[in-house]
Enzyme design. Structure first.
Site, PDB file in Angstrom:
ATOM      1  N   ASP A  99       0.842  -1.197   0.000  1.00 47.37           N
ATOM      2  CA  ASP A  99       0.000   0.000   0.000  1.00 47.37           C
ATOM      3  C   ASP A  99       0.875   1.244   0.000  1.00 47.37           C
ATOM      4  OD1 ASP A  99      -2.255  -1.612   0.181  1.00 47.37           O
ATOM      5  OD2 ASP A  99      -2.285  -1.544   2.372  1.00 47.37           O
ATOM      6  N   LYS A 100       0.284   2.358  -0.377  1.00 52.64           N
ATOM      7  CA  LYS A 100       0.995   3.633  -0.470  1.00 52.64           C
ATOM      8  C   LYS A 100       1.745   3.983   0.815  1.00 52.64           C
ATOM      9  CE  LYS A 100      -0.016   8.551  -1.141  1.00 52.64           C
ATOM     10  NZ  LYS A 100      -0.688   9.283  -0.098  1.00 52.64           N
TER      11      LYS A 100
END
Length: 303
Positions: free
Chosen positions: A142-143
């Site tokens: 994820d970011k």
């Protein structure tokens, strides 16, 4: 030993077979990759470039040059523009590269992040070295999740590593700071996950979802007396790899990750404190066990 090729010496049972049959049956190369090899002069028979239909005799040496692309292939989406940017490289050879991804960085371009992604920077780095290829992701983060990302140089290595993940040969370990601490110091969370159709990105625990299994172990607990709260550092080992699996399983089990605004923790933090800190694999070419490990980012020391 070279990490950009596969080598096979034909046996008596291979007499008269086409070289493309050997690539598939003996070396386990998928049809799509064989096509790449054929159209990029990537198949050698006793050192000579041959077509896939060439016949093989016992004792001959077949070589598949896995990184045979000579220019940027058409399959690379045009929106991935090479950009100069900083990369934290943990390991690199002609089969794959291992990177330490920082927080607040998307791995590949999306509608809302067309530039500044890990792949933008990686393509620029490779092209400066004279490497023109597409990037084959082996898993994603994820970011706001930090840590180890593996990106293969070719489709064969990508598929080999994905198969290791499916078979449990590849082991992925994560660290997270959670609050409160888990009620049990260790355990296994076996709860199916599916898309939450009331949200664009959120997942939920649901009997109709895909099976998801996370093993966890508490490494340490500390108290913040000013906030009257308890924190813990937890290690996770993934048995499956569903989207948001660790974040959702932790929240579902009563110990959400600090900084995870999507699954219910209101503690302030620069980002969710989840870090992919260790991966164990068997090198697809060298057949040797390899372990990559990296500590969490410095800001973890403040939480």
């Amino acid at each position: 030993m070279c990490t950009d090729r596969l080598i096979y010496v034909a046996e008596e049972k291979d007499e008269g077979l086409e070289v493309q049959e050997l690539l598939k049956e003996r070396l386990g190369i998928a049809a799509g990759m064989i096509k790449v090899l054929k159209y990029n002069r990537g198949i050698l028979l006793d050192g000579e470039v041959v077509w896939g239909t060439a016949k093989v005799s016992a004792g001959q040496t077949v070589v598949a040059l896995l990184n045979c692309l000579e220019s940027m292939p058409d399959i690379v989406p045009p929106e991935i523009k090479p950009e100069e940017g900083e990369l934290d490289i943990l390991y690199e050879d002609d089969a794959f590269i291992v990177l330490n991804k920082p927080a607040n960085m998307v791995i590949h371009p999306t509608c809302s992040h067309q530039s500044g992604t890990l792949l933008n920077y990686l393509l620029h780095y490779w092209q400066k070295k004279g490497i023109f290829t597409d990037a084959h992701l082996v898993g994603r983060l994820d970011k706001d999740t930090t840590g180890i990302v593996i990106i293969a140089r070719n489709g064969y290595v990508q598929e080999a590593l994905k198969l290791q993940s499916q078979q449990g040969i590849m082991k992925k370990y994560y660290l997270a700071t959670v609050s409160p601490a888990p009620a049990k110091p260790s355990g296994t969370i076996d709860a199916p996950i599916m898309r939450d159709y009331d949200s664009i990105i959120k997942r939920k625990i649901d009997p109709g979802g895909a099976r998801a299994v996370t093993h966890y172990k508490t490494l340490g607990v500390r108290c913040d007396f000013q906030k009257n709260s308890e924190y813990a550092i937890v290690e996770y080992l993934l048995e499956t790899g569903r989207t948001h699996q660790i974040r959702l399983h932790s929240s579902y089990s009563g110990f959400p990750i600090i900084g995870d605004t999507l699954y219910g923790n209101d503690f302030s933090a620069p980002h969710q404190l989840l870090h992919a800190y260790k991966i164990e694999i068997i090198h697809p070419i060298l057949k040797e066990k390899m372990v990559f490990e990296v500590e969490p980012p410095e800001e973890w020391g403040e939480y």
